[in-house]
Scaffold this motif. Structure first.
Motif, PDB file in Angstrom:
ATOM      1  N   ALA A 110      -1.865   1.003  10.810  1.00 37.76           N
ATOM      2  CA  ALA A 110      -0.797   0.718  11.766  1.00 37.76           C
ATOM      3  C   ALA A 110       0.363   0.003  11.086  1.00 37.76           C
ATOM      4  O   ALA A 110       1.547   0.293  11.341  1.00 37.76           O
ATOM      5  CB  ALA A 110      -1.338  -0.122  12.919  1.00 37.76           C
ATOM      6  N   ASN A 111       0.052  -0.940  10.202  1.00 38.91           N
ATOM      7  CA  ASN A 111       1.086  -1.664   9.466  1.00 38.91           C
ATOM      8  C   ASN A 111       1.866  -0.714   8.560  1.00 38.91           C
ATOM      9  O   ASN A 111       3.101  -0.787   8.493  1.00 38.91           O
ATOM     10  CB  ASN A 111       0.440  -2.770   8.635  1.00 38.91           C
ATOM     11  CG  ASN A 111       1.464  -3.579   7.853  1.00 38.91           C
ATOM     12  OD1 ASN A 111       2.141  -4.439   8.385  1.00 38.91           O
ATOM     13  ND2 ASN A 111       1.542  -3.305   6.556  1.00 38.91           N
ATOM     14  N   ASP A 112       1.140   0.181   7.869  1.00 42.08           N
ATOM     15  CA  ASP A 112       1.811   1.137   6.989  1.00 42.08           C
ATOM     16  C   ASP A 112       2.723   2.066   7.774  1.00 42.08           C
ATOM     17  O   ASP A 112       3.831   2.399   7.321  1.00 42.08           O
ATOM     18  CB  ASP A 112       0.780   1.956   6.209  1.00 42.08           C
ATOM     19  CG  ASP A 112       0.148   1.167   5.077  1.00 42.08           C
ATOM     20  OD1 ASP A 112       0.559   0.014   4.854  1.00 42.08           O
ATOM     21  OD2 ASP A 112      -0.770   1.693   4.416  1.00 42.08           O
ATOM     22  N   LEU A 113       2.282   2.498   8.955  1.00 45.34           N
ATOM     23  CA  LEU A 113       3.114   3.378   9.769  1.00 45.34           C
ATOM     24  C   LEU A 113       4.371   2.645  10.237  1.00 45.34           C
ATOM     25  O   LEU A 113       5.482   3.207  10.204  1.00 45.34           O
ATOM     26  CB  LEU A 113       2.323   3.896  10.970  1.00 45.34           C
ATOM     27  CG  LEU A 113       3.091   4.829  11.918  1.00 45.34           C
ATOM     28  CD1 LEU A 113       3.629   6.044  11.165  1.00 45.34           C
ATOM     29  CD2 LEU A 113       2.212   5.259  13.083  1.00 45.34           C
ATOM     30  N   LEU A 114       4.230   1.393  10.652  1.00 47.40           N
ATOM     31  CA  LEU A 114       5.391   0.615  11.067  1.00 47.40           C
ATOM     32  C   LEU A 114       6.350   0.420   9.893  1.00 47.40           C
ATOM     33  O   LEU A 114       7.574   0.455  10.065  1.00 47.40           O
ATOM     34  CB  LEU A 114       4.944  -0.737  11.628  1.00 47.40           C
ATOM     35  CG  LEU A 114       6.037  -1.650  12.194  1.00 47.40           C
ATOM     36  CD1 LEU A 114       6.820  -0.941  13.287  1.00 47.40           C
ATOM     37  CD2 LEU A 114       5.435  -2.944  12.718  1.00 47.40           C
ATOM     38  N   HIS A 115       5.803   0.232   8.709  1.00 53.64           N
ATOM     39  CA  HIS A 115       6.626   0.104   7.499  1.00 53.64           C
ATOM     40  C   HIS A 115       7.410   1.392   7.258  1.00 53.64           C
ATOM     41  O   HIS A 115       8.612   1.358   6.959  1.00 53.64           O
ATOM     42  CB  HIS A 115       5.716  -0.196   6.306  1.00 53.64           C
ATOM     43  CG  HIS A 115       6.443  -0.503   5.035  1.00 53.64           C
ATOM     44  ND1 HIS A 115       7.165  -1.659   4.836  1.00 53.64           N
ATOM     45  CD2 HIS A 115       6.562   0.204   3.875  1.00 53.64           C
ATOM     46  CE1 HIS A 115       7.699  -1.665   3.624  1.00 53.64           C
ATOM     47  NE2 HIS A 115       7.356  -0.536   3.023  1.00 53.64           N
ATOM     48  N   LEU A 116       6.741   2.530   7.414  1.00 53.89           N
ATOM     49  CA  LEU A 116       7.407   3.818   7.228  1.00 53.89           C
ATOM     50  C   LEU A 116       8.497   4.045   8.271  1.00 53.89           C
ATOM     51  O   LEU A 116       9.598   4.506   7.944  1.00 53.89           O
ATOM     52  CB  LEU A 116       6.376   4.944   7.304  1.00 53.89           C
ATOM     53  CG  LEU A 116       5.424   5.091   6.115  1.00 53.89           C
ATOM     54  CD1 LEU A 116       4.273   6.015   6.473  1.00 53.89           C
ATOM     55  CD2 LEU A 116       6.171   5.634   4.899  1.00 53.89           C
TER      56      LEU A 116
ATOM     57  N   VAL B 202      10.673  -4.040   7.626  1.00 52.13           N
ATOM     58  CA  VAL B 202      10.349  -3.536   6.286  1.00 52.13           C
ATOM     59  C   VAL B 202       9.810  -4.658   5.414  1.00 52.13           C
ATOM     60  O   VAL B 202       8.793  -4.504   4.712  1.00 52.13           O
ATOM     61  CB  VAL B 202      11.607  -2.907   5.634  1.00 52.13           C
ATOM     62  CG1 VAL B 202      11.385  -2.706   4.128  1.00 52.13           C
ATOM     63  CG2 VAL B 202      11.930  -1.572   6.285  1.00 52.13           C
ATOM     64  N   ILE B 203      10.457  -5.807   5.455  1.00 53.12           N
ATOM     65  CA  ILE B 203      10.039  -6.937   4.618  1.00 53.12           C
ATOM     66  C   ILE B 203       8.671  -7.466   5.045  1.00 53.12           C
ATOM     67  O   ILE B 203       7.766  -7.648   4.221  1.00 53.12           O
ATOM     68  CB  ILE B 203      11.096  -8.054   4.670  1.00 53.12           C
ATOM     69  CG1 ILE B 203      12.400  -7.573   4.018  1.00 53.12           C
ATOM     70  CG2 ILE B 203      10.589  -9.312   3.967  1.00 53.12           C
ATOM     71  CD1 ILE B 203      13.559  -8.522   4.207  1.00 53.12           C
TER      72      ILE B 203
END
Length: 294
Positions: A152-158, A205-206
């Protein structure tokens, strides 16, 4: 690195660039560009939208035999139907490939002349494409709820990074409208919308990037003897440079825009530079995403 591995990195870069651009551009135009400019900006993006969809489709098609060659006994397995079926049905790579193939089909369906109804479908199809990426990769090192959290964190980052990256080209196309009195108000509204949403996107992103780094590395990527951590540090440095450029754009060039023509040219150059740096970040991620982090 073998030829197959190199080609997979190229496919990953193409897929990332195309999907992130389509997501960010369509989301920004649909949500923040006024009606008076929305269709004209969307129409101007038609060639690069078409190229992006073709790159995504080509990368998706090519990645299956390339992964079959890597997982099997070499190039002979790239054309082995049994091996291809095994990759599709019995690996996480196959699951990713199925989702990406569906996303490519949806993007082709949305690739029509500049119709208002096709902007949101493009954004949704690109979202499906991006949602495939955290299925495999470093999030898989965890189990259970931590794996879900990492994905979920990676998707939000993307999504946040994609909004920032994908909106840059529409923003660049909107800048000339600032010099025309008939379009200046709508262009200003669109750019203010990007500025406000961009603050949120950059913050996400950060935060998500730092959290992902902690999940994978366990801290800051300071062991530069490992290629993964060295390249991750390079990515962080480039992103920091992009943040600095964005701050100068917003709080220097934009505020002085009416006082000097030089500010307009500086704003254009800084925006184009951000696009170039973004592509550099994607190239790094496409490569080090396949490396061992620790």
């Amino acid at each position: 690195m073998t030829t197959a591995e190199t080609l997979i990195v190229v496919c990953r870069f193409g897929f990332y660039a195309g999907a992130l651009f389509l997501w960010g551009a369509a989301t920004y135009i649909a949500g923040f560009v006024p009606d008076g400019l929305r269709q004209s900006v969307w129409a101007k993006l038609t060639p690069i939208r078409g190229l992006s969809v073709l790159v995504i489709a080509g990368a998706t098609v090519a990645s299956l035999p390339l992964n079959a060659a890597l997982l099997g006994d070499g190039w002979q397995d790239a054309a082995d139907l049994g091996m291809l079926w095994t990759v599709i049905t019995q690996t996480s790579i196959g699951t990713v490939w199925i989702v990406q193939a569906i996303a490519a089909g949806l993007l082709f369906a949305a690739l029509t002349p500049s119709s208002r109804s096709k902007i949101l479908p493009t954004a949704l199809a690109a979202l499906v494409a991006l949602a495939s990426l955290p299925i495999s990769g470093h999030a898989a090192i965890h189990d259970g709820s931590l794996r879900l959290l990492h994905r979920a964190n990676d998707l939000l980052h993307l999504l946040s990074g994609g909004f920032w990256f994908g909106a840059l080209l529409p923003v660049a196309l909107l800048l000339p409208a600032l010099r025309d009195q008939s379009t200046r108000h709508d262009a200003t509204t669109a750019l203010i919308g990007f500025s406000r949403a961009g603050h949120v996107a950059v913050a996400l992103v950060i935060v998500t990037g730092l959290f992902s780094t902690w999940l994978i590395v366990g801290g800051l990527p300071l062991d530069w003897s490992l290629p993964y951590q060295l390249l991750l540090s390079a990515k962080i440095l480039i992103v920091a440079t992009m943040v600095a450029l964005a701050i100068v754009n917003r709080y220097v060039f934009v505020r002085l825009l009416d006082r000097s023509p030089l500010m307009y040219r500086s704003l254009v150059c800084a925006t184009v530079t951000e696009i170039g740096l973004s592509l550099g970040v994607l190239a790094l991620v496409a490569y080090f995403g396949r490396l061992q982090p620790v």
